[in-house]
Each structure stands twice: as C-alpha cells, then as structure tokens.
Motif scaffolding. Structure first.
Motif, PDB file in Angstrom:
ATOM      1  N   UNK A 180       0.809  -1.221   0.000  1.00 33.00           N
ATOM      2  CA  UNK A 180       0.000   0.000   0.000  1.00 33.00           C
ATOM      3  C   UNK A 180       0.844   1.274   0.000  1.00 33.00           C
ATOM      4  N   UNK A 181       2.044   1.192  -0.494  1.00 27.63           N
ATOM      5  CA  UNK A 181       2.880   2.382  -0.685  1.00 27.63           C
ATOM      6  C   UNK A 181       3.955   2.016  -1.697  1.00 27.63           C
ATOM      7  N   UNK A 182       4.665   3.033  -2.188  1.00 29.20           N
ATOM      8  CA  UNK A 182       5.771   2.740  -3.096  1.00 29.20           C
ATOM      9  C   UNK A 182       6.895   2.033  -2.342  1.00 29.20           C
ATOM     10  N   UNK A 183       7.614   1.195  -3.067  1.00 31.16           N
ATOM     11  CA  UNK A 183       8.689   0.406  -2.461  1.00 31.16           C
ATOM     12  C   UNK A 183      10.033   1.080  -2.730  1.00 31.16           C
ATOM     13  N   UNK A 184      10.203   2.265  -2.149  1.00 31.00           N
ATOM     14  CA  UNK A 184      11.411   3.054  -2.391  1.00 31.00           C
ATOM     15  C   UNK A 184      12.673   2.293  -1.998  1.00 31.00           C
ATOM     16  N   UNK A 185      12.639   1.642  -0.842  1.00 35.76           N
ATOM     17  CA  UNK A 185      13.830   0.945  -0.355  1.00 35.76           C
ATOM     18  C   UNK A 185      14.096  -0.362  -1.086  1.00 35.76           C
ATOM     19  N   UNK A 186      13.210  -0.701  -2.011  1.00 39.00           N
ATOM     20  CA  UNK A 186      13.358  -1.943  -2.778  1.00 39.00           C
ATOM     21  C   UNK A 186      13.585  -1.657  -4.257  1.00 39.00           C
ATOM     22  N   UNK A 187      14.002  -0.412  -4.553  1.00 38.12           N
ATOM     23  CA  UNK A 187      14.180   0.033  -5.930  1.00 38.12           C
ATOM     24  C   UNK A 187      15.637   0.372  -6.195  1.00 38.12           C
ATOM     25  N   UNK A 214      21.376  -8.284   2.665  1.00 38.77           N
ATOM     26  CA  UNK A 214      20.318  -9.265   2.466  1.00 38.77           C
ATOM     27  C   UNK A 214      19.025  -8.942   3.180  1.00 38.77           C
ATOM     28  N   UNK A 215      18.929  -7.748   3.779  1.00 40.74           N
ATOM     29  CA  UNK A 215      17.747  -7.404   4.583  1.00 40.74           C
ATOM     30  C   UNK A 215      16.596  -6.842   3.749  1.00 40.74           C
ATOM     31  N   UNK A 216      16.916  -6.181   2.630  1.00 41.83           N
ATOM     32  CA  UNK A 216      15.872  -5.552   1.830  1.00 41.83           C
ATOM     33  C   UNK A 216      15.722  -6.274   0.499  1.00 41.83           C
ATOM     34  N   UNK A 217      14.564  -6.879   0.250  1.00 41.46           N
ATOM     35  CA  UNK A 217      14.360  -7.516  -1.052  1.00 41.46           C
ATOM     36  C   UNK A 217      14.358  -6.482  -2.172  1.00 41.46           C
ATOM     37  N   UNK A 218      14.746  -6.918  -3.347  1.00 45.27           N
ATOM     38  CA  UNK A 218      14.756  -6.043  -4.516  1.00 45.27           C
ATOM     39  C   UNK A 218      13.523  -6.329  -5.361  1.00 45.27           C
ATOM     40  N   UNK A 246      11.381 -13.088  -6.256  1.00 47.24           N
ATOM     41  CA  UNK A 246      12.683 -13.756  -6.266  1.00 47.24           C
ATOM     42  C   UNK A 246      13.385 -13.461  -4.939  1.00 47.24           C
ATOM     43  N   UNK A 247      14.415 -14.233  -4.600  1.00 46.39           N
ATOM     44  CA  UNK A 247      15.177 -13.951  -3.372  1.00 46.39           C
ATOM     45  C   UNK A 247      16.210 -12.840  -3.540  1.00 46.39           C
ATOM     46  N   UNK A 248      16.168 -12.108  -4.668  1.00 41.62           N
ATOM     47  CA  UNK A 248      17.135 -11.029  -4.886  1.00 41.62           C
ATOM     48  C   UNK A 248      16.971  -9.947  -3.825  1.00 41.62           C
ATOM     49  N   UNK A 249      18.089  -9.423  -3.337  1.00 42.51           N
ATOM     50  CA  UNK A 249      18.061  -8.373  -2.317  1.00 42.51           C
ATOM     51  C   UNK A 249      18.860  -7.165  -2.789  1.00 42.51           C
ATOM     52  N   UNK A 250      18.597  -6.040  -2.156  1.00 43.40           N
ATOM     53  CA  UNK A 250      19.261  -4.798  -2.538  1.00 43.40           C
ATOM     54  C   UNK A 250      20.745  -4.860  -2.195  1.00 43.40           C
ATOM     55  N   UNK A 261      22.886  -9.692  -7.566  1.00 44.93           N
ATOM     56  CA  UNK A 261      21.495  -9.612  -7.115  1.00 44.93           C
ATOM     57  C   UNK A 261      20.607  -8.992  -8.195  1.00 44.93           C
ATOM     58  N   UNK A 262      21.119  -7.953  -8.867  1.00 48.88           N
ATOM     59  CA  UNK A 262      20.381  -7.405 -10.006  1.00 48.88           C
ATOM     60  C   UNK A 262      20.160  -8.495 -11.052  1.00 48.88           C
TER      61      UNK A 262
END
Length: 600
Positions: free
Chosen positions: A76-83, A179-183, A170-174, A95-96
């Motif tokens: 319910x919001x933009x995923x800024x930390x996952x971009x 490894x804490x923030x999914x991408x 996917x299990x990709x992370x930022x 990860x990309x």
C-alpha cells in the motif's frame, strides 16, 4: 527439444548470471516474445479495451453503489527501499542479475502478458511514448494506467519501456543491504527500461513511467518536477485582473494535491467571504492543470498526465475538484473504504495496513470530471508566477514565508524538506525527511540532482527578471509551537499515538487548508505586508499583515512567539546542517551559492 508430435522447437537461451548484461537482458526479453509468437504461444494481449480488462478485473475487485470499481494492492505504498537504479553494466551486481534472469524465466513460462501503450505530455515538446508489458494476472493495473495517459500508436516505437511483473517474486536483495531488503524494481535510465516485480501498487507503474519522463524533460531543455499546477485570474488590490500560473511542490501527503487542485465555489466560499475576501467575485477562470509531475520550461509548465491518481484520504466536499472527480462513477479506486451507503468513503476508519489505519486511499480520476474547472489543457502556457514549496515542520517553521533570493529558492527545492507520511513509506512517519528536489524519481547520467537544481535556478531567474513572480514557502501539515521533549540531549517535537493509531504532534497550531488558500490568494493579489526574517533578513520575508487574519492568529503562526531566539537559531542551524549533509551525499557538484544560501 521436441513437442508431443516430435516437432523440434528451437530453445531460447537465457543468459546465465555471469553472462547477464543490460543489453542482453532486454534483447532476450524481446526474443522470448518473438519465440512464443513463432511457436504458436500467446505472448501478450495487445492493448485490449477498457471493457475487456474491466470484465477480467471485476472478478477480484469490488463495486461501489455509485457504479465505480475498486481494488486492493498487495503493498500500500511505493517500495522506495526496494528500488535500484543501474546506469551501466559496471554497476550490475549478482542480485540485479538474479532478478533480471528470474524475470526472463517468468516471461518464458506460460505467463501471458498485457501490452499497453500511452503517451505522457499533451504538448509535443514533452510528449513521450511509454510502453508497458505486465503480468496478465493483474488486468486492473493496465486498465487504470491507460486512463491516466494520452493515446499512443501501439505500432510506434516507444521512448521508454516497462516490464512489470507483480506475480514474480525472487530472493534477490538490494546490494549493500546485507540481504535485509528484497529487490523489487530496477530502473535502467540510460536504456529507457524499467523492470518491476512483486508490487501491484498503481504508484509503481505511474512513477516508473514518470521517472523516465522527468529525464526526458531535462534532455528537452526543461526540468521535470514533482509538483502540481493550477491557473486562475485574480483581482489585485488596485482592481486589476492578474493571470496566475501556480506551481506547487511537495512530497506525498504534504498537501500538494489539496492546494494544487483547490477550487473556489459556493461549497467553500463562505469561509473566505466571512474573512472579507469575496472569492467568487475576485477569482475567475479557475483551471486545474496537472496533479503530480510537470515539466518546468522557460515558456511555461507542461503537464504529464490527462488524469490524476490522487490520495483521497480525508477528502471532503469542500475540496471540490478532488471530491467531485473522486465520487464519479468513472473513478477507479485503490485501497479505498466503503461507507454504509455502499459508496466510496474517503473518511474510512475500517481498513488497516500493517497494524495501523489506512492512510493511503487512492483514486484514478478524470480531469474531465472536474469541469467546468478543467478546460482540456494540462499546460500553463506562460511563465508561472506563483511558485510554492511545501516543507512541513514542527520546530522553527512559520506558516508562510516569501523567498526573495533565487539561490535560497533553489536550495529550498534541492533540500526537499518534509515530514514522513505513510504514503511515502511505512518508515519514518512524522519524522523530518530530506528528499532531493521533493522527488525520488530523478535518474540519468545526464540529469543529476545538481543538474536539475541548476536548470531550475536558471529558469527561475528568468521568471523573476520577467516581472511579477513570487516564490513562497508554506507549512501545511506541520505545526507551529509543537511541544518539545528532550531526547539524547536534544529538543525534539513531542508526538502521541491517537486512538486510531495515527502519529500526531502534541500542542501547537497549524494553518488549515482554507487558511493557507486565503493566504495564497492575498499574496497573489499583492495584499500581504512583509517584513525581513529575524534570522535570514531580506533573503526571506514573513507576513506581518494578511487581510482576513487577526493579529492574534498571525502571532500564533509565528514560531518566534513560541520559541526563544536561541531555540530558533539552534533549530535553524540543525536544519541547515541536515540540508548540507544531504547536499554532500546526494547532490554533489551543487553551485556554492546554492550550497551556502541558507547560512547565517
């Protein structure tokens, strides 16, 4: 490889993680589409009609009594930390590449896509063809998106392309997050391509396209800005009519739409008439222009969208434009409650998200439903002359200020100071935030945050040289005189959690939407008396007399009456320190005059 009849199918080679580049990712995506079509598979549905999409989307949406439809997103919001933003192959991380490869595998599988084309910008100078491919499991998303944009040739060459796959995880992370923030999302600005996954939030579609459009505007000689626009004529204190082009900057939840789409009519005129301003007599030819992202050029402010995707939380009938379009049977709602009468309820307290009341109800609405206050044009076709920055605060902000120094104005824009709102992120709600240029959507090697700031300064100086242009700084959702509490040796605003679970400041006062509109109109008609700021002097002015406000009310809205001068200087020093920290980390190469514009 052969099928059940023994006929051989040539395989598609998906690059390995080690081999993956931006170029072969994009190339392989198109090869997969062609491979599917060649072998008789359904690759995508090409620009299906609204009715076709609606029939599919009704199955998992809901209907309102007025005939409108609504859906819920999975986030319910933009995923800024996952971009992530990747400009070239040297920046690609494994990860990309994991997300990129997973997307290709997803497209290759029996997952049909929907292809949708649309144009941003009504003016040819900023008209950009966007093409979006999306997971066919989510037909409401392309349906709603297309209602926001202008028609485009589905066989034409797009200026930017999106591949949005809400059904892909996917299990990709930022990179750098341990490894804490999914991408979820990767933007490739130099390749004019965005890859999205997981989120079905409409804002990811809209802002992904507009991120490319902001870059596009810069390359066309302007600067794309996170702002709304409105136009009207007003009678000044001498009885002369002035044409006003207003641009209002602000982060989500700060009041940008409330003021950018404010209309005076008989539902709200009494407030102003009671304070001596007959708005229906002295304001005419009001026109909503654009709600969200605009291109600022020397000759005007050009809109991006033919519709609006607007936050409707707490919207009431006296906010005529948003409310009227929001309750139209044509409106399409997202995460919006339903009242006892079965109609959309913008005051809903039932829906919750992550343990708190929903504070991000959204609606795709038509500007045409705001007639007679929409004239068909989303552009201000002359240099705007009322520029308004929204920077809410709780410590040392006046309700309203006037910025006289263009370098100070550019620094204000560059800092993008605001307070956190749930629509921006679930983190930092109510806390001070600095978002460069009020916009987390600036990308591209040739258009950095500093580049956009310098371009804005150049254009602003031309606006100011041309004559009557005012630049204002307003405090909307902030408070003046908020109670303070000591934390870690520092004085900070005191907050409480309401019975509805919302975080609110304790004490103090803030201007209502109507009070700020009254101020803006008096400023536009040159009726405000100004004095130099006690700290910044002639660079910034504060109002000492605003017709319609008592001396007592203006005193309440002056922070020097609730803080000591020592406290004010301390809070301002802290703001400047945080601003410069942002400049050092996020806006490198900024002109020194802008960098030091707020010093005292």
């Amino acid at each position: 490889m052969a099928d059940s009849t023994g006929t051989r199918l040539e395989p598609i080679i998906i690059p390995t993680i080690e081999e993956m580049t931006i170029e072969n990712f994009i190339d392989t995506f198109y090869k997969i589409l062609e491979w599917k079509k060649f072998n008789g598979w359904k690759a995508y549905h090409d620009n299906p009609s609204k009715q076709e999409l609606l029939e599919q989307a009704k199955f998992y949406g809901d209907d309102y009594a007025n005939g409108a439809h609504g859906w819920a997103s999975n986030i319910w919001s933009r995923s800024k930390n996952n971009t992530a933003v990747v400009e070239d192959n040297s920046q690609l991380d494994d990860q990309h590449k994991l997300l990129m490869r997973s997307a290709l595998e997803y497209v290759l599988s029996p997952n049909q896509l929907i292809k949708m084309d649309g144009c941003y910008g009504q003016n040819e100078k900023v008209r950009m063809h966007a093409r979006v491919y999306t997971d066919a499991h989510y037909p409401d998303l392309p349906m709603r998106w297309r209602e926001l944009v202008y028609e485009a040739d589905p066989n034409g060459k797009p200026d930017c392309t999106l591949l949005m796959l809400p059904g892909l995880w996917t299990p990709a992370t930022m990179p750098g997050s341990g490894g804490k923030h999914p991408m979820f999302i990767i933007r490739f600005p130099e390749h004019w391509f965005t890859l999205g996954s997981v989120s079905s939030y409409q804002g990811e579609w809209k802002k992904s396209c507009l991120t490319h459009w902001i870059y596009y505007c810069y390359l066309k000689g302007g600067t794309g800005q996170h702002a709304g626009t409105r136009q009207f004529e007003i009678q000044d204190t001498g009885g002369n009519w002035k044409k006003i082009g207003g641009v209002i900057w602000g982060l989500t939840g700060s009041g940008k739409s409330a003021h950018g789409m404010y209309i005076f009519d008989k539902t709200n005129s009494k407030f102003f008439e009671d304070r001596g301003l007959p708005v229906l007599d002295i304001v005419r030819n009001q026109s909503i222009k654009n709600d969200d992202i605009v291109g600022i050029f020397e000759g005007g402010a050009f809109g991006s969208e033919k519709g609006a995707w607007t936050k409707t939380e707490d919207v009431k009938p006296d906010q005529w434009a948003i409310y009227t379009a929001g309750v139209s049977p044509r409106a399409m709602h997202e995460n919006t409650g339903k009242g006892a009468d079965g109609n959309p309820n913008f005051l809903d307290t039932i829906l919750q998200y992550r343990g708190k009341p929903n504070q991000n109800a959204r609606t795709v609405m038509y500007l045409d439903d705001m007639k007679p206050y929409f004239d068909g044009s989303i552009d201000i076709d002359f240099p705007p002359n009322l520029l308004v920055f929204i920077s809410p605060g709780y410590t040392c902000d006046y309700a309203w200020l006037k910025i006289m120094d263009p370098y100070f104005a550019a620094a204000t824009l560059a800092a993008g100071r605001t307070v956190g709102h749930p629509a921006q992120s679930t983190e930092g709600v109510g806390e001070p935030k600095y978002v460069p240029l009020y916009s987390p959507f600036i990308v591209g090697k040739s258009a950095t945050n500093a580049d956009h700031t310098h371009r804005f300064l150049d254009i602003l100086r031309k606006y100011m040289d041309a004559g009557d242009c005012q630049t204002l700084l307003i405090n909307t959702t902030g408070r003046i005189g908020t109670e303070l509490v000591e934390e870690g040796g520092e004085l900070k605003p005191k907050f409480r959690i309401t019975s509805e679970g919302k975080k609110k400041p304790v004490g103090g006062t803030g201007p209502s939407i109507e009070e700020t509109e009254l101020f803006l109109m008096q400023a536009a008609r040159d009726a405000v008396t100004w004095e130099p700021h006690p700290v910044w002097g002639e660079r910034v002015l504060y109002p000492t007399d605003v017709p319609g406000f008592s001396a007592e009310r203006l005193a309440e809205l002056n922070p020097f009456n609730s803080r000591t001068e020592e406290q004010m200087r301390s809070f301002l020093h802290a703001q400047i320190s945080q601003t410069k920290a942002l400049f050092d980390s996020r806006i490198k190469g900024l002109d020194e005059k802008i960098y030091s514009a707020m010093d005292f």
